[in-house]
Design an enzyme around this catalytic site. Structure first.
Site, PDB file in Angstrom:
ATOM      1  N   SER A 124       0.834  -1.199   0.000  1.00 20.71           N
ATOM      2  CA  SER A 124       0.000   0.000   0.000  1.00 20.71           C
ATOM      3  C   SER A 124       0.872   1.253   0.000  1.00 20.71           C
ATOM      4  O   SER A 124       1.965   1.266   0.584  1.00 20.71           O
ATOM      5  CB  SER A 124      -0.856  -0.013   1.267  1.00 20.71           C
ATOM      6  OG  SER A 124      -1.424   1.255   1.472  1.00 20.71           O
ATOM      7  N   TYR A 148      -1.408  -0.943  10.432  1.00 17.10           N
ATOM      8  CA  TYR A 148      -1.714  -1.518   9.119  1.00 17.10           C
ATOM      9  C   TYR A 148      -0.530  -1.321   8.171  1.00 17.10           C
ATOM     10  O   TYR A 148      -0.022  -2.264   7.558  1.00 17.10           O
ATOM     11  CB  TYR A 148      -2.980  -0.869   8.548  1.00 17.10           C
ATOM     12  CG  TYR A 148      -3.184  -1.138   7.073  1.00 17.10           C
ATOM     13  CD1 TYR A 148      -3.461  -2.422   6.608  1.00 17.10           C
ATOM     14  CD2 TYR A 148      -3.083  -0.100   6.128  1.00 17.10           C
ATOM     15  CE1 TYR A 148      -3.624  -2.667   5.243  1.00 17.10           C
ATOM     16  CE2 TYR A 148      -3.254  -0.334   4.780  1.00 17.10           C
ATOM     17  CZ  TYR A 148      -3.524  -1.620   4.336  1.00 17.10           C
ATOM     18  OH  TYR A 148      -3.685  -1.854   2.993  1.00 17.10           O
ATOM     19  N   LYS A 152       2.290  -4.041   6.479  1.00 16.50           N
ATOM     20  CA  LYS A 152       2.604  -4.178   5.048  1.00 16.50           C
ATOM     21  C   LYS A 152       4.110  -4.067   4.830  1.00 16.50           C
ATOM     22  O   LYS A 152       4.698  -4.823   4.074  1.00 16.50           O
ATOM     23  CB  LYS A 152       1.876  -3.098   4.238  1.00 16.50           C
ATOM     24  CG  LYS A 152       0.369  -3.294   4.139  1.00 16.50           C
ATOM     25  CD  LYS A 152       0.035  -4.480   3.261  1.00 16.50           C
ATOM     26  CE  LYS A 152      -1.451  -4.735   3.176  1.00 16.50           C
ATOM     27  NZ  LYS A 152      -1.798  -5.990   2.519  1.00 16.50           N
TER      28      LYS A 152
END
Ligand code: NAD
Ligand code: UFG
Length: 336
Positions: A124, A148, A152
């Site tokens: 992302s 989050y 990643k």
């Protein structure tokens, strides 16, 4: 060619299944349906006229996933399965690291065991944190600001180390910007649980009458109209990018890191206007305080993805809004 798609029942996964099937790949999906419905796969089959093999399982269930690898011989894996809500990741960090990081460990271990070494991973743009300059290039510093994003980045680091140890892998790390829109059939699209966090699903639900108005999080950013600027990429363009990444990876063993976005920055107001045009509906809005953790502006430099993949997004914000609106109108309650 057989491709395993983890999280294939989800938003980006289901659109990618269409592109894979239409290009002649056989598709096997694993998904625990935590944030999706198996209906999406039925609709993919309807659109393409082709069958998908589906296993409902949790990616962390090593025994069950091992069985999937025993029953199928995969040429490659596209790994979408994971949790993706930034705010929730702050409240449930353990869950996010467990699913996103541990789930990826299990997958890569089984790929190694079964000799499948082609992997495309969903990363992302959030790994860049707040960039000093825009547009964002792949070699910019990485500093994710929430669990989050950090989950990643951990998977990216893990994949780089796997490649360093054994350079026979073919690994693609794709950093998506803001996926939006839907397949033009109106049969599949984004179906968020509860109140949508993201802009486009929220605007769509205002247009369809589920909410009175959009809350715009701040109009005092240093952007062309004061509202947040993002890079909205049509989900079908994004799905095609996965196919092209698979093709590029098949040519030689390598690890590739690519930004996938439109290369254009659109403000919240720009998207409201585009949606109003596409839907012929007024989108009422009010300006509220900035959302914690939001950055003023983010969009990508598309040069590298274009050079490496020959990938160029085809659709603009008008098409994004037309397709999102068709999906929302046809399916006001999503897949239910
Ligand atoms: P999504 O939630 O629609 O799809 C993810 C899928 O993974 C869902 O079908 C969900 O049920 C499944 N899943 C979740 N936990 C699982 C588990 N433990 N085992 C098996 N399946 C599991 O999300 P999406 O928007 O399609 O995103 C796909 C990937 O792209 C995710 O990894 C996400 O982090 C990444 N990504 C998304 C965006 C975005 O804005 N949509 C942006 C950047 C990156
Ligand atoms: N916004 C509003 N009102 C809303 C929702 C969003 O004004 O109700 C604004 C935000 O402030 C931001 C823009 O619309 O300026 C886009 O917000 P989104 O929540 O749609 O997207 P983000 O860029 O904040 O985050 C998304 C994904 C993340 C991912 C990131 C980078 O949700 O998971 O893109 O790819 F990490």
């Amino acid at each position: 060619m057989n491709i395993l798609v983890t999280g294939g029942a989800g938003y980006i996964g289901s659109h990618t299944c269409i592109e894979l099937l239409q290009a002649g790949y056989n598709v096997v999906v694993i998904d625990n349906l935590y944030n999706s419905s198996s209906q999406s796969l039925k609709h993919v089959e309807k659109i393409t006229g082709k069958k998908i093999t589906f296993y409902e399982l949790d990616i962390r269930d090593k025994k069950a996933l091992n069985k999937v690898f025993e029953e199928n011989c995969f040429d490659g894996v596209i790994h979408f399965a994971g949790l993706k809500a930034v705010g929730e990741s702050v409240k449930k960090p353990m869950e996010y690291y467990n699913v996103n990081v541990y789930g990826s460990f299990i997958l890569a271990e089984l790929m190694k065991k079964f000799g499948c070494k082609t992997l495309v991973f969903s990363s992302s743009a959030t790994v860049y944190g707040e960039p000093n300059v825009i547009p964002i290039k792949e070699d910019f510093p990485l500093s994710p600001k929430n669990p989050y994003g950090r989950s990643k980045l951990m998977v990216e680091t893990y994949l780089r180390d796997i490649f360093l140890e054994n350079e026979s892998w073919h690994i693609g790390i794709l950093r998506y910007f803001n996926p939006a829109g839907a397949h033009e059939s109106g049969l599949i699209g984004e179906d968020p649980n509860g109140i949508p966090n993201n802009l486009l699903p929220y605007i769509s639900q205002v247009a369809v009458g589920k909410f009175d108005k959009l809350k715009i999080f701040g109009d005092d950013y240093k952007t062309h109209d004061g509202t947040g600027v993002r890079d909205y990429i049509h989900v079908v363009d994004l799905a095609k990018g996965h196919l092209m990444a698979l093709e590029a990876l098949s040519k030689k063993s390598q690890i590739l890191t690519l930004n996938l976005g439109s290369g254009r920055g659109q403000s919240v107001i720009d998207m409201v206007k585009a949606f109003e045009k596409a839907s012929s509906k007024k989108i009422p809005y009010e300006i509220v305080n900035r959302r914690l953790g939001d950055i003023p502006a983010s969009y990508t430099d598309t040069t590298f993805a274009e050079k490496i993949l020959g990938w160029k997004p085809k659709y603009d914000e008008n098409k994004i809004c037309e397709d999102a609106w068709r999906w929302q109108q046809n399916n006001p309650s999503g897949y239910e």
